[in-house]
Design a protein around this motif. Structure first.
Motif, PDB file in Angstrom:
ATOM      1  N   LEU A  43       0.813  -1.220   0.000  1.00  0.00           N
ATOM      2  CA  LEU A  43       0.000   0.000   0.000  1.00  0.00           C
ATOM      3  C   LEU A  43       0.851   1.276   0.000  1.00  0.00           C
ATOM      4  N   VAL A 101       1.084   3.886  -3.217  1.00  0.00           N
ATOM      5  CA  VAL A 101       0.754   5.317  -3.160  1.00  0.00           C
ATOM      6  C   VAL A 101       1.906   6.152  -3.717  1.00  0.00           C
ATOM      7  N   HIS A 120      -0.043   4.342  -7.915  1.00  0.00           N
ATOM      8  CA  HIS A 120      -1.034   3.277  -8.099  1.00  0.00           C
ATOM      9  C   HIS A 120      -2.154   3.354  -7.062  1.00  0.00           C
ATOM     10  N   GLY A 121      -2.322   4.520  -6.448  1.00  0.00           N
ATOM     11  CA  GLY A 121      -3.284   4.657  -5.364  1.00  0.00           C
ATOM     12  C   GLY A 121      -4.697   4.244  -5.716  1.00  0.00           C
ATOM     13  N   VAL A 129      -8.136   5.270  -1.384  1.00  0.00           N
ATOM     14  CA  VAL A 129      -6.832   5.938  -1.415  1.00  0.00           C
ATOM     15  C   VAL A 129      -6.436   6.438  -0.025  1.00  0.00           C
ATOM     16  N   ALA A 152      -5.019   3.559   1.906  1.00  0.00           N
ATOM     17  CA  ALA A 152      -3.678   3.226   1.424  1.00  0.00           C
ATOM     18  C   ALA A 152      -2.653   4.246   1.905  1.00  0.00           C
ATOM     19  N   ALA A 153      -2.992   5.527   1.793  1.00  0.00           N
ATOM     20  CA  ALA A 153      -2.065   6.583   2.210  1.00  0.00           C
ATOM     21  C   ALA A 153      -1.816   6.549   3.715  1.00  0.00           C
TER      22      ALA A 153
END
Length: 271
Positions: free
Chosen positions: A222, A226, A230-231, A238, A241-242
């Motif tokens: 993840l 980011v 590829h987020g 997103v 993931a961030a």
């Protein structure tokens, strides 16, 4: 409070230094242990070499992006093994009745478990991780702004905490069921096998499993996704993931709370 904190960790540092010096008493074995850590990760090195020489990418990721993914996971694993790897063997300490003795000492049991030995093989793991990581950073065409560097550092720290959290949770079960050590072996194998690939190439159900049940995705997939743009294709929002480094920190705190709860309900090696 600050004085007690510094004194406690000063003692921990002294114990670590003594353990390291004890390992150095047998120089050949010390070097063999480091070599063992390197050889153990040899398959990852071969994978990276084949990837860079034979393939242009995988699952929409370029070869340089996958190399960064592999290197980040390896660096996180090396840091975990070196600093927290002793938790992996907790079930053996339970079987040997050592935990009962730890309860009598004026130091947190979890810290005693970490200080029981210096994980020399972790130096080999870490050397491989640093080597691959350095090569991946040099090869990746990203513009390494201070913000990206800071986020990658947070991702590495978060990944290390996430690996520690997973094995801490398993070790909490080991306080009551020593055979859970086999689960640790299985998790280590799954992490080594799938943690170095973009999860987008796997069936969706497997990707969901490795994200929400056994959260391998939070180690490197993840945060690196980011960073590399590829987020929107990572299979999670997103924002999630961030926020992977923060989620990893939360999981680590949760695993420590679980471990403390399990320790309070520990009834001894004979039940």
């Amino acid at each position: 409070m600050w004085r007690r904190f510094t004194e406690a960790w000063g003692v921990a540092w002294q114990i670590t230094a003594l353990n390291f010096r004890a390992q150095l008493e047998y120089r050949v074995e010390f070097l063999i242990r480091i070599a063992y850590g390197i050889v153990w990760q040899l398959s990852i090195i071969v994978f990276a070499a084949v990837l860079l020489s034979k393939f242009s990418g995988m699952g929409g990721w370029t070869s340089s992006q996958i190399l960064l993914l592999v290197a980040t996971r390896m660096l996180c694993n090396g840091l975990y093994v070196l600093y927290c790897g002793s938790v992996f063997s907790l079930s053996f300490y339970v079987q040997q009745g050592l935990i009962d003795g730890y309860l009598l000492r004026p130091m947190p049991v979890f810290r005693q478990v970490q200080l029981v030995a210096f994980q020399t093989n972790g130096l080999g793991d870490l050397l491989v991780g640093i080597g691959l990581f350095t090569g991946a950073i040099a090869r990746d065409p990203l513009d390494w702004t201070p913000g990206r560097v800071a986020y990658l550092a947070a991702g590495v720290l978060g990944g290390t905490l996430l690996i520690t959290a997973v094995f801490t949770a398993v070790s909490a079960a080991a306080l009551h069921f020593p055979a859970s050590w086999y689960w640790s072996l299985w998790i280590a194998e799954v992490s080594a096998t799938f943690g170095s690939y973009p999860l987008s190439i796997l069936p969706r159900a497997v990707g969901e499993l490795l994200t929400w049940v056994l959260p391998i995705a939070f180690i490197a997939y993840l945060p690196v996704g980011v960073l590399t743009g590829h987020g929107g294709t990572l299979g999670v929002p997103v924002a999630v993931a961030a926020g992977a480094p923060l989620a990893a920190l939360a999981m680590y705190v949760g695993s420590r709370l679980l471990w403390n709860w399990s320790l309070r309900h520990y009834t001894g090696v004979n039940g």
